[in-house]
Enzyme design. Sequence first.
Site, PDB file in Angstrom:
ATOM      1  N   PHE A   2       0.844  -1.195   0.000  1.00 48.22           N
ATOM      2  CA  PHE A   2       0.000   0.000   0.000  1.00 48.22           C
ATOM      3  C   PHE A   2       0.882   1.248   0.000  1.00 48.22           C
ATOM      4  O   PHE A   2       2.106   1.151   0.162  1.00 48.22           O
ATOM      5  CB  PHE A   2      -0.917  -0.004   1.228  1.00 48.22           C
ATOM      6  CG  PHE A   2      -1.740  -1.258   1.361  1.00 48.22           C
ATOM      7  CD1 PHE A   2      -2.982  -1.359   0.763  1.00 48.22           C
ATOM      8  CD2 PHE A   2      -1.258  -2.347   2.083  1.00 48.22           C
ATOM      9  CE1 PHE A   2      -3.735  -2.520   0.863  1.00 48.22           C
ATOM     10  CE2 PHE A   2      -1.997  -3.511   2.192  1.00 48.22           C
ATOM     11  CZ  PHE A   2      -3.238  -3.596   1.576  1.00 48.22           C
ATOM     12  N   SER A  47      -6.783  -7.690  -1.370  1.00 45.38           N
ATOM     13  CA  SER A  47      -6.282  -7.128  -0.116  1.00 45.38           C
ATOM     14  C   SER A  47      -6.737  -5.683   0.007  1.00 45.38           C
ATOM     15  O   SER A  47      -6.612  -4.901  -0.938  1.00 45.38           O
ATOM     16  CB  SER A  47      -4.756  -7.181  -0.070  1.00 45.38           C
ATOM     17  OG  SER A  47      -4.292  -8.512  -0.020  1.00 45.38           O
ATOM     18  N   THR A  56      -8.184  -9.639   3.924  1.00 43.93           N
ATOM     19  CA  THR A  56      -8.627 -10.223   2.663  1.00 43.93           C
ATOM     20  C   THR A  56     -10.147 -10.163   2.530  1.00 43.93           C
ATOM     21  O   THR A  56     -10.882 -10.532   3.449  1.00 43.93           O
ATOM     22  CB  THR A  56      -8.175 -11.689   2.574  1.00 43.93           C
ATOM     23  OG1 THR A  56      -6.749 -11.741   2.671  1.00 43.93           O
ATOM     24  CG2 THR A  56      -8.614 -12.316   1.261  1.00 43.93           C
ATOM     25  N   HIS A 108       1.248  -4.589   7.570  1.00 41.63           N
ATOM     26  CA  HIS A 108       1.599  -5.497   8.656  1.00 41.63           C
ATOM     27  C   HIS A 108       1.884  -4.647   9.894  1.00 41.63           C
ATOM     28  O   HIS A 108       2.955  -4.053  10.016  1.00 41.63           O
ATOM     29  CB  HIS A 108       2.816  -6.343   8.286  1.00 41.63           C
ATOM     30  CG  HIS A 108       2.610  -7.162   7.061  1.00 41.63           C
ATOM     31  ND1 HIS A 108       3.652  -7.686   6.313  1.00 41.63           N
ATOM     32  CD2 HIS A 108       1.473  -7.549   6.421  1.00 41.63           C
ATOM     33  CE1 HIS A 108       3.164  -8.357   5.282  1.00 41.63           C
ATOM     34  NE2 HIS A 108       1.850  -8.292   5.326  1.00 41.63           N
ATOM     35  N   THR A 154       4.541  12.040   8.324  1.00 36.09           N
ATOM     36  CA  THR A 154       5.935  12.378   8.598  1.00 36.09           C
ATOM     37  C   THR A 154       6.136  12.577  10.096  1.00 36.09           C
ATOM     38  O   THR A 154       5.368  13.293  10.742  1.00 36.09           O
ATOM     39  CB  THR A 154       6.345  13.668   7.863  1.00 36.09           C
ATOM     40  OG1 THR A 154       6.150  13.484   6.458  1.00 36.09           O
ATOM     41  CG2 THR A 154       7.806  14.003   8.125  1.00 36.09           C
TER      42      THR A 154
END
Length: 236
Positions: A2, A47, A56, A108, A154
């Site tokens: 992503f 995904s 999923t 993750h 950031t």
Amino acid sequence: MFTGIVETIGTIKEYIERDTSDVGGYGSSLVITDCQLILSDAHLGDSIAVNGTCVTVTDFNSTEFKVGVAPETIRRTNLCELRPGNKVNLERAVAGHVRFGGHFVQGHIDTTATIVSITPDGNALTFWFQPKDESVLRFIVEKGFIAVDGASLTVIDVDDVNRKAFSVMLISYTQEKIVTAKKPVGATVNIEVDLMGKLLEKQVTLQIENQLKGQLSETLGGYIEKMVDSKLKQMK
């Protein structure tokens, strides 16, 4: 993979703590609605990042979709806290034609973090987050990337000694596009640190381990010196 650029905000329709209807048997599921923007090209097995967590698609229609939530995901993320009516950040996996506006986000989650303060700064907001797993702070650096509930942000400051926390600033535009801006002090967010930091640490650790085992003919200092000399030559 992503980008950390949230596409839309969805609404939790249902959280099924014990769901045996999906392939894979006993587990949890989420049904998310108000997300037609990202379902026009959806397929079973796709995904989608939900608050930065890669899950999923197991079922969908034109306005909502369902995902399974594994036990490890429950342990690592804030998805188990979601209830009907809660809002979530959503992003589809990267396609080949998409401009890469954020940074490499795997979906993750490394740990969750608690919002410890929110301070206005003009029309921006400065959020301080305290990670549940303090060890991730070694991967968080000033002006580096961080994914907070899946949004690429950031890092403004890091205090890994006293507050054991880090901060980001949300401009007014971002405040309208992600769920984090509406969360109060004490709320939980998902955190994914920049993958590059983890890769670098592993490489350095391997070098040190090999040095201690006597498998390298040059010292670690010599190895680093060669890297610096190479970079200096490239800059000339």
